[in-house]
Design a protein around this motif. Structure first.
Motif, PDB file in Angstrom:
ATOM      1  N   GLN A 288       0.830  -1.203   0.000  1.00 35.35           N
ATOM      2  CA  GLN A 288       0.000   0.000   0.000  1.00 35.35           C
ATOM      3  C   GLN A 288       0.865   1.254   0.000  1.00 35.35           C
ATOM      4  O   GLN A 288       0.553   2.243  -0.671  1.00 35.35           O
ATOM      5  CB  GLN A 288      -0.934  -0.018   1.204  1.00 35.35           C
ATOM      6  N   LYS A 291       2.352   1.790  -3.498  1.00 33.28           N
ATOM      7  CA  LYS A 291       1.338   2.308  -4.410  1.00 33.28           C
ATOM      8  C   LYS A 291       1.184   3.807  -4.218  1.00 33.28           C
ATOM      9  O   LYS A 291       1.059   4.578  -5.183  1.00 33.28           O
ATOM     10  CB  LYS A 291      -0.006   1.604  -4.166  1.00 33.28           C
ATOM     11  N   ASP A 292       1.226   4.244  -2.963  1.00 32.21           N
ATOM     12  CA  ASP A 292       1.135   5.660  -2.639  1.00 32.21           C
ATOM     13  C   ASP A 292       2.364   6.414  -3.152  1.00 32.21           C
ATOM     14  O   ASP A 292       2.242   7.513  -3.717  1.00 32.21           O
ATOM     15  CB  ASP A 292       1.003   5.826  -1.121  1.00 32.21           C
ATOM     16  N   GLU A 294       4.332   5.566  -5.674  1.00 32.83           N
ATOM     17  CA  GLU A 294       4.279   5.595  -7.140  1.00 32.83           C
ATOM     18  C   GLU A 294       3.327   6.667  -7.653  1.00 32.83           C
ATOM     19  O   GLU A 294       3.554   7.258  -8.722  1.00 32.83           O
ATOM     20  CB  GLU A 294       3.869   4.215  -7.659  1.00 32.83           C
ATOM     21  N   GLU A 295       2.274   6.939  -6.886  1.00 31.13           N
ATOM     22  CA  GLU A 295       1.298   7.942  -7.305  1.00 31.13           C
ATOM     23  C   GLU A 295       1.771   9.372  -7.047  1.00 31.13           C
ATOM     24  O   GLU A 295       1.361  10.305  -7.749  1.00 31.13           O
ATOM     25  CB  GLU A 295      -0.030   7.712  -6.573  1.00 31.13           C
ATOM     26  N   HIS A 296       2.652   9.548  -6.040  1.00 30.35           N
ATOM     27  CA  HIS A 296       3.038  10.902  -5.639  1.00 30.35           C
ATOM     28  C   HIS A 296       4.452  11.297  -6.045  1.00 30.35           C
ATOM     29  O   HIS A 296       4.793  12.485  -5.986  1.00 30.35           O
ATOM     30  CB  HIS A 296       2.888  11.059  -4.119  1.00 30.35           C
ATOM     31  N   THR A 298       6.882  11.754  -9.029  1.00 27.17           N
ATOM     32  CA  THR A 298       6.807  11.860 -10.493  1.00 27.17           C
ATOM     33  C   THR A 298       7.952  11.136 -11.173  1.00 27.17           C
ATOM     34  O   THR A 298       7.751  10.351 -12.105  1.00 27.17           O
ATOM     35  CB  THR A 298       6.818  13.344 -10.915  1.00 27.17           C
ATOM     36  N   TRP A 300      10.736   8.474 -10.607  1.00 26.88           N
ATOM     37  CA  TRP A 300      11.207   7.422  -9.719  1.00 26.88           C
ATOM     38  C   TRP A 300      12.728   7.339  -9.667  1.00 26.88           C
ATOM     39  O   TRP A 300      13.298   6.741  -8.748  1.00 26.88           O
ATOM     40  CB  TRP A 300      10.645   6.067 -10.143  1.00 26.88           C
ATOM     41  N   TYR A 309       9.717  12.784  -0.505  1.00 30.45           N
ATOM     42  CA  TYR A 309       8.431  12.168  -0.177  1.00 30.45           C
ATOM     43  C   TYR A 309       8.556  11.214   1.012  1.00 30.45           C
ATOM     44  O   TYR A 309       7.673  11.167   1.869  1.00 30.45           O
ATOM     45  CB  TYR A 309       7.847  11.426  -1.375  1.00 30.45           C
ATOM     46  N   GLU A 359      10.096  -0.888 -11.652  1.00 30.47           N
ATOM     47  CA  GLU A 359       9.490  -1.020 -10.331  1.00 30.47           C
ATOM     48  C   GLU A 359      10.496  -1.576  -9.326  1.00 30.47           C
ATOM     49  O   GLU A 359      10.570  -1.104  -8.178  1.00 30.47           O
ATOM     50  CB  GLU A 359       8.256  -1.914 -10.391  1.00 30.47           C
TER      51      GLU A 359
END
Length: 454
Positions: A288, A291-292, A294-296, A298, A300, A309, A359
């Protein structure tokens, strides 16, 4: 009716608040009475509560009386798990061999292993109509509850459920080890069908296949899997099979077994312990969290952006507000968690096969940055490392395992260790495990109900 329900719920909320308030006491009392909270001393070291030969967890070496952190080492019956994994290259799958080792104390020869595989293969079935009558009856989204319910119900299908002789407990243990994958996967299929309205696919296991192969074959609609997929899952099962007598679920096995109760009750209790998010459910939080991230995040590949972050997460400004970077740190390991080291290598290989190298690199980047950040943020003077949960959820996701099965996969593996510890407890005829609690309340005089003014 709605008004009555609301009033009832309000009263229940008030009772719950009263219960919570009455249950609180001064936390400084733990220090005053030198209580080893969580059975750990002030330095976080576990308090010795038993002896075992099954496995050893090593994170330090002693040099002139000083504890020096070292790369973590895990031993199964005296064998380094790193060597067990490396030595398994000649044979395709090793979880069953490791189960034999944990139960019987030594590695099997070829004939002994084949006999053991035949026994597990014969036990890899459930009683007639068990899937329909038990697993599919009242399905739910939590497969750990499905496992618990099924284990307790299997008591009724056993001709000698209360016999706790080692011979009988070994038979029960082997049956449960063989049946756990079926119960978990069939429970998931039932959930998908009856709750998510998906097609129902129930496939019978093949006795000649390994536990890892059968899990993938039973789970997937087409029953297909690659050799690398099955090998990676097999490795995951090996490294989760056992971790000393002090982890919560294994300690639960010892505690409940020490009462003289039956195997089904003991294993159901262990399942209840493993279900907790502070124990077996930790890899879900890692997934979880990523996933958070990866969304926030920009870019990687940008260390600065990732660091920024992760700092927000530590400052309770992002993700779940708990200030934790999940999967980093361990109660025992310092320099490294050997299980994480092993799984990371296979995670990289699987990410190459799946086209998910980007990933994997994010996981690798977060691991390195998070360790340094947490040491600075918490002013830690001892090393910390990523634990096995950091990569396990990622591996399970690449294997196409649904999140509902993450913790059950842990249980499918760890039951080998639980059963070994149950037999060890019975063989040594130990006393009932009964730790002490210090009473810190106040003695009171009884007051008749008509005189209670409060």
């Amino acid at each position: 009716m709605a008004k009555e329900i609301t009033e009832f719920n309000n009263r229940l909320d008030k009772l719950a608040e009263y219960c919570m308030n009455s249950g609180r006491f001064d936390q400084d009392l733990y220090i005053e009475y030198d209580v080893k909270r969580g059975l750990r001393d002030s330095n976080g070291k576990g308090i010795l509560t038993g002896l075992t030969e099954i496995s050893d967890v090593v994170a330090f070496k002693s040099v002139h009386g000083r504890k020096i952190p070292i790369d973590g080492q895990l031993y199964y019956q005296g064998y380094n798990v790193m060597n067990l994994v490396e030595g398994n290259k000649t044979s395709r799958f090793g979880f069953e061999e490791i189960t034999y080792l944990l139960l019987f104390g030594e590695l099997p020869n070829k004939d002994q292993l084949q006999e053991f595989l035949d026994i597990l293969g014969n036990y890899r079935e459930l009683p007639d109509n068990f899937v329909r009558d038990i697993i599919m009856n009242a399905p739910n989204a939590n497969m750990m509850n499905v496992l618990q319910k099924s284990v307790l119900t299997l008591y009724s299908y056993d001709d000698h459920p209360e016999d706790i002789s080692v011979n009988n407990v070994l038979r029960q243990s082997l049956q449960l080890i063989a049946r756990f994958p079926l119960i978990a996967v069939y429970g998931y299929h039932s959930y998908r069908h009856y709750i998510l309205d998906k097609s129902l696919v129930i496939r019978r296991p093949k006795p000649e296949l390994s536990t890892a192969e059968n899990i993938l074959r039973l789970l997937r609609p087409d029953g297909r899997y690659t050799e690398l997929e099955a090998k990676v899952l097999d490795i995951a099962l090996i490294i989760h099979a056992e971790h000393g007598g002090g982890n919560n679920s294994t300690f639960t096995t010892h505690v409940v077994t020490s009462t003289g109760t039956d195997t089904y009750s003991a294993i159901a209790a262990s399942l209840g312990s493993l279900k907790g998010p502070k124990h077996g459910g930790a890899n879900l939080k890692v997934q979880q969290m990523f996933k958070d991230i990866e969304e926030h995040v920009t870019n990687w590949d940008d260390d600065d952006e990732v660091t920024e972050y992760l700092t927000k997460i530590l400052n309770r400004e992002a993700f779940d507000g708990k200030g934790l970077i999940y999967g980093i740190g361990h109660a025992v390991y310092t320099e490294s968690d050997p299980r994480c080291v092993i799984l990371k290598k296979y995670a990289q290989a699987l990410s190459n096969e799946k086209g998910l190298t980007k990933e994997f690199e994010l996981y690798n980047r977060v691991e390195g940055i998070a360790i340094k950040l947490m040491q600075q943020h918490r002013q830690l003077f001892k090393p910390i490392c990523a634990n096995v949960d950091f990569y396990s959820g990622f591996v399970y996701t690449m294997l196409g395992l649904p999140m509902e099965l993450f913790t059950p996969i842990f249980a499918i593996s760890r039951i080998s260790g639980w059963c070994a510890h149950r037999i060890e407890e019975l063989a040594n005829e130990g006393k009932i495990i009964r730790p002490a609690y210090k009473y810190v309340g106040h003695h009171k005089d009884y007051v008749a109900i008509e005189d209670r003014w409060w």
